[in-house]
Design an enzyme around this catalytic site. Structure first.
Site: not given
Ligand code: GAR
Length: 221
Positions: A111, A113, A140, A149
């Protein structure tokens, strides 16, 4: 694109500028990635256009068409299974995924972020950075575990917060840096240089104590 290129699915909800950065890197810079499918949970996500222009199959799986999170997750998982994606990239996918889904893709799902995780999980990261008076921020990329997250952070890129910054200027400066980060980090996966091992990140076979930092000239330190 070659047979042994890493097969990835990219999940989006909105603009898709990170998806576009990945497509550009495949088309123009030799990134050995085969984007086998794009999934959007929003019918009107502008990012769908980037996929269509590149001839990438798109599935729109709207969460509003499902009674609960579990059934929506299951529909997404079915499409991902069919696509045979080896890596799932959440690139602005603004849905919380259930624990079963996160567990199913543990070590195979990342993911993006827009903060220096573990700082500022969730929404409105730029305003929170400004309110806290931070002197730097960044983006990140992390392996996804259950929870918002969360999961071990693989890589980051940093930018300074300038005295005149507002949320819009921070977002405008961080965007292109995040694009560099996603391309460079996905390249590590394409080269099989990054792995997940029991909650830790392995880089070239060794556990990393802190996230890899991408410099603005494109080198990991
Ligand atoms: C990116 O900045 C990404 O970091 C963020 O959404 C944006 C999507 O941009 N993701 C999150 O906030 C996840 N919690 P894009 O649609 O233009 O790629």
């Amino acid at each position: 694109m070659k047979q042994d290129d890493l097969k990835a699915a990219v999940l989006i909800s909105g603009t898709g500028s990170n998806l576009r950065a990945l497509i550009n890197a495949v088309q123009n810079d030799g990134l050995k990635l085969n984007i086998v499918r794009v999934v959007s949970n929003r019918k009107a996500a502008p990012g769908i256009g980037h996929a269509k222009n590149a001839g990438i199959p798109v599935s729109v799986i709207s969460h509003t068409d499902f009674p609960d999170r579990q059934s929506h997750d299951a529909a997404v998982a079915e499409v991902l299974e069919q696509s045979q994606a080896e890596l799932v990239i959440l690139a602005g996918y603004m849905r919380i995924l259930g624990e079963d889904f996160a567990n199913k893709y543990a070590g195979r799902m990342i993911n993006l972020h827009p903060s220096l995780l573990p700082l500022y999980k969730g929404l409105d990261t730029y305003n929170r950075v400004l309110k806290a008076g931070d002197r730097e921020t960044g983006s990140s990329i992390h392996f996804v575990t259950a929870g918002l997250d969360s999961g071990p952070v693989i890589s980051q890129i940093r930018i300074p917060v300038l005295p005149d910054d507002d949320a819009a200027s921070l977002s405008a400066r961080l965007g292109p840096m995040e694009h560099k980060l996603v391309v460079a980090t996905v390249e590590l996966f394409c080269n099989r240089e990054v792995n997940y091992d029991h909650g830790s990140v392995l880089y070239r076979g060794r556990k990393i104590g802190k996230p890899l930092q991408l410099t603005h000239d494109g080198t990991f330190i």
